[in-house]
Design a protein around this motif. Structure first.
Motif, mmCIF file in Angstrom:
data_model
loop_
_atom_site.group_PDB
_atom_site.id
_atom_site.type_symbol
_atom_site.label_atom_id
_atom_site.label_comp_id
_atom_site.label_asym_id
_atom_site.label_seq_id
_atom_site.Cartn_x
_atom_site.Cartn_y
_atom_site.Cartn_z
ATOM 1 N N VAL A 13 0.862 -1.177 0.000
ATOM 2 C CA VAL A 13 0.000 0.000 0.000
ATOM 3 C C VAL A 13 0.901 1.231 0.000
ATOM 4 O O VAL A 13 1.779 1.363 0.855
ATOM 5 N N ILE A 52 -4.845 6.754 -1.742
ATOM 6 C CA ILE A 52 -4.075 5.554 -2.046
ATOM 7 C C ILE A 52 -3.529 5.703 -3.465
ATOM 8 O O ILE A 52 -4.279 5.697 -4.433
ATOM 9 N N MET A 91 -2.065 0.259 -4.648
ATOM 10 C CA MET A 91 -2.401 -0.827 -3.723
ATOM 11 C C MET A 91 -2.359 -2.127 -4.513
ATOM 12 O O MET A 91 -3.050 -2.278 -5.517
ATOM 13 N N LEU A 150 -3.633 -2.211 5.037
ATOM 14 C CA LEU A 150 -4.214 -0.887 4.835
ATOM 15 C C LEU A 150 -4.420 -0.171 6.164
ATOM 16 O O LEU A 150 -4.214 1.043 6.255
#
Length: 593
Positions: free
Chosen positions: A262, A271, A274, A433
Motif C-alpha cells: 500500500v 491511495i 495498492m 491498509l
C-alpha cells in the motif's frame, strides 16, 4: 331555385306562335348542363390548387429537414421503448491523471434459434471449432431437441463473429451489446474488481459491477444524470504498474506465498498504489472458490481483506503513546533484562540486547521486552483507546465492497498480557491498509487520516491523535531504524527512508499455536523522513530468503529489500527529487586570457 325546363308562360306563347315547345326544353337543359359543368370545373380547380399547395409545403419541410441533417454530426439512431429499458452505457474509470482504467467496448452476442437451422449437426461442429470451450455433443443435443432459443456466447470478438457468419447457418444470430473492458489487464485488478451482465436481452445487456469499486460505485457509473462523467480514482497508473512489477519480482525472489503493498499520501489519505498478489485479469475474472481457504484465491485482496498479526511494526505506536502521555522520552532507559515472565507466558527478544536500552534503541533494536514494559506503563484501557484513534478497532472506510470483511481480530479479554503482546504486534490482527493509515498519522504530524481511493485534493482535516512534536520524534526513530537498525537494507540514496520491520509467526489454521517456519514479514516505511510525503507498507506471506546456509525469514532480509526497490522505482514517478550531497568545489576559477 332551379329554372324549370318547360316554363308554362313560354310554352303557351310558343304554341300561340306555332313554335315547337320541345325546343324550349332542350335549350334549358343545355344551359343547365353548362352551369353544372362550370361549377364542377371550378370545384376541381380548387381541389387541385389545395393539393398543389400541400405538396409544395411538404417539399419545403422535407428539404429543410434534409438540409439540417446534412449539416449535423452523424450518429446512430436509438430506438425508444416504453417501460424500464436496459441501461447499456457505463461511465469510464480513470486514474488521478485521467488515464483509462476501465471503459466500454461495442461487441456482439451470439445466440441460436435451433428450429431455423437447416443442418444443426454441421452447425454444432463448426461452432465447436470456433469456440474450443464449447462441447460439440452438447450443442448437437440442444440444436436437435425442443429448445427454441439458446445462448451460445454472451460476447464475441470481430474475428469470431466473421467465422460464425461464414458458417452460413440461418439459425445463428448476432445481437449488439457492450462489454466492460480493462485495457491494462491485471493492473489494479483487486481495486477495480470487475463487471458482469445483469438483465440480458438479445439486443442489449445491463453491465453491473461485481466487486471492488465497480460494485461500490455501480449506481454512479450507471447514472445517466452524470452525463458520462468518469469515476476518478486516486491511483497513479504508472506507479501502480511499477509497484506490481517490483512486488511480483520480490515475491518470487523471496519464495513467498503471497504479497501486498500500500502506497499512501500521508496528508490526504489518497491511495496512490495498492497491490495484492497473486492477482487476476478482470477481463476474464475467475470463479470464487467454493472449497478450501478463500485467502488462497487470486480474488482475495490481501491489502484490504487480509488481517494478520503484523509484528514489530506496532512498536512505534506504543512508544509514541508513551511519549504523548509523558511516561518516557527518546532517551529514557528501559529495562530489557529477559525473559519477561507473566504467569506461564515468557516474552523474549530475538537477540540479547543487555540489561537496558534507551526508548529510541528499543525501536531501533526492536526489543519485545522493552516495548512490553512500556506498554505496562500505559495500561490496557489507554492502549485500546489509542489504537482505536488510529483506526485499528474497525474495518477501514476505504471505498470497496470488500472493506467491511477486513475487520480487525481483537482479543476477547484485553488483559495485561494482551496489552504486552499487542504492543509488539501479536494478539491483534489487522490489514496492511490499517497499518498504512496509522503510519500516515505519524508521518503527517499526528493528524488522523482516512484511506480513500477517490481523488481528494483538499480533504477535511481529521482529529489530532498526538502532538506534532511527538509525531516528529517517532519519525526520527523510524529513520534511525534504517540508518543503524533492523532495516538497514531499506536505505535508498537520496530519499531518507524511515521505517519499522515486523516479523510475526503465522498462527496455525487449526488455531492451536503458531507455525515454526512460517511468518508474515512486513516493512512499514515513510519517505522522505525529513519531510514525510508518502507511506509504503510491504507485506510478504511466508517468505524465505535462501541464498545463505539457512533460510532467512525476518522482514529485514525479505520485506525490506523489496520495499527499498519499490521506493527506488516509484519515488521519481511521484515527482520526488533525490537529495544528493554535492561534492565540494575544488576551487578552480575561470579566467580570461
Amino acid at each position: 331555385m332551379r329554372t324549370p325546363l318547360r316554363p308554362l308562360a313560354r310554352i303557351l306563347k310558343a304554341r300561340a306562335r306555332g313554335e315547337d315547345p320541345a325546343a324550349i326544353e332542350a335549350e334549358n337543359k343545355r344551359r343547365r348542363h353548362e352551369e353544372m359543368a362550370d361549377k364542377a370545373r371550378q370545384r376541381a380547380e380548387g381541389r387541385l390548387l389545395v393539393l398543389g399547395l400541400a405538396f409544395f409545403c411538404a417539399f419545403i419541410v422535407i428539404g429543410g429537414r434534409m438540409g439540417t441533417l446534412a449539416s449535423s454530426v452523424p450518429e446512430e439512431p436509438r430506438a425508444s421503448a416504453v417501460g424500464n429499458p436496459i441501461i447499456g452505457q457505463r461511465a469510464d474509470i480513470v486514474d488521478r491523471n485521467g488515464r483509462l482504467l476501465a471503459t466500454n467496448l461495442e461487441t456482439h452476442s451470439l445466440y441460436a434459434h435451433p428450429r431455423d437451422m437447416i443442418d444443426p449437426i454441421n452447425t454444432a461442429t463448426g461452432l465447436a471449432d470456433i469456440f474450443p470451450e464449447l462441447d460439440k455433443d452438447e450443442l448437437i443435443k440442444d440444436f436437435t431437441g425442443d429448445r427454441k432459443f439458446l445462448w451460445i456466447r454472451r460476447q464475441i470478438s470481430p474475428e469470431q463473429m466473421q467465422a460464425v457468419h461464414d458458417l452460413g447457418s440461418p439459425g445463428l444470430l448476432f445481437g449488439p451489446r457492450e462489454m466492460r473492458l480493462y485495457p491494462n489487464g491485471p493492473i489494479a485488478a483487486h481495486i477495480l474488481g470487475g463487471a458482469s451482465y445483469g438483465r440480458e436481452g438479445v439486443a442489449s445487456a445491463e453491465v453491473i459491477g461485481v466487486a471492488g469499486v465497480e460494485r461500490k460505485f455501480d449506481a454512479f457509473l450507471r447514472d445517466p444524470a452524470n452525463e458520462g462523467a468518469p469515476l476518478e480514482l486516486s491511483l497513479d497508473l504508472t506507479v501502480q504498474a511499477a509497484a506490481e512489477q517490483v512486488l511480483s519480482g520480490g515475491m518470487s525472489l523471496m519464495n513467498a506465498k503471497g504479497a501486498a503493498s500500500v502506497l499512501m499520501d500521508v496528508h490526504t489519505g489518497e491511495i496512490i498504489s495498492m497491490v495484492s498478489l497473486p492477482d487476476f485479469d478482470p477481463n476474464n475474472r475467475p470463479r470464487v472458490l467454493t472449497t478450501g481457504d478463500q485467502s488462497d484465491s487470486p480474488l482475495f485482496n490481501r491489502a484490504v481483506q487480509g488481517v494478520y498479526e503484523l509484528g514489530s511494526v506496532f512498536k512505534i505506536f506504543t512508544v509514541a503513546q508513551a511519549m504523548e502521555l509523558g511516561l518516557v522520552n527518546p532517551n529514557t532507559l528501559i529495562d530489557t533484562q529477559g525473559p519477561l515472565t507473566w504467569g506461564r507466558f515468557r516474552i523474549r527478544d530475538f537477540h540479547d540486547y543487555g540489561p537496558e536500552l534507551s526508548t529510541t534503541d528499543v525501536i531501533v533494536k526492536s526489543s519485545n521486552i522493552g516495548t512490553a514494559r512500556i506498554a505496562m506503563m500505559i495500561g490496557a484501557e489507554r492502549q485500546k483507546a489509542f489504537l482505536g484513534s488510529l483506526g485499528f478497532l474497525e474495518p477501514t472506510p476505504v471505498e470497496m465492497v470488500e472493506a467491511p470483511t477486513g475487520k480487525p481480530l481483537l482479543p476477547r479479554n484485553w488483559s495485561e498480557i494482551s496489552t504486552m503482546t499487542i504492543s509488539y504486534g501479536h494478539g491483534l490482527s489487522s490489514s496492511p491498509l490499517h497499518l498504512a493509515a496509522a503510519y500516515a498519522t505519524l508521518a503527517n504530524g499526528g493528524t488522523q487520516v482516512e484511506p480513500t481511493l477517490l481523488r481528494t485534493p483538499n480533504p477535511p482535516q481529521g482529529p489530532r491523535v498526538m502532538r506534532e512534536v511527538i509525531a516528529q520524534r517517532s519519525v526520527s526513530m523510524l529513520r534511525q531504524v534504517v540508518e543503524r537498525g533492523t532495516a538497514s537494507f531499506g536505505e535508498v540514496p537520496g530519499y531518507a527512508v524511515g521505517g519499522k520491520t515486523g516479523t510475526a509467526d503465522k498462527p496455525r489454521t487449526s488455531g492451536a499455536g503458531y507455525y515454526d517456519d512460517k511468518v508474515i514479514a512486513t516493512f512499514a516505511s515513510v519517505f522522505p523522513a525529513d519531510d514525510p510525503r508518502y507511506v509504503l507498507v510491504v507485506t510478504l506471506d511466508e517468505p524465505s530468503e535462501n541464498s545463505g546456509d539457512k533460510p532467512r525469514r525476518t522482514a529485514g532480509w525479505t520485506a525490506v529489500p523489496v520495499a527499498a526497490e519499490m521506493i527506488r522505482r516509484v519515488a521519481p514517478l511521484l515527482g520526488l527529487r533525490p537529495q544528493v550531497d554535492m561534492p565540494q568545489s575544488i576551487g578552480v576559477t575561470l579566467t580570461s586570457n
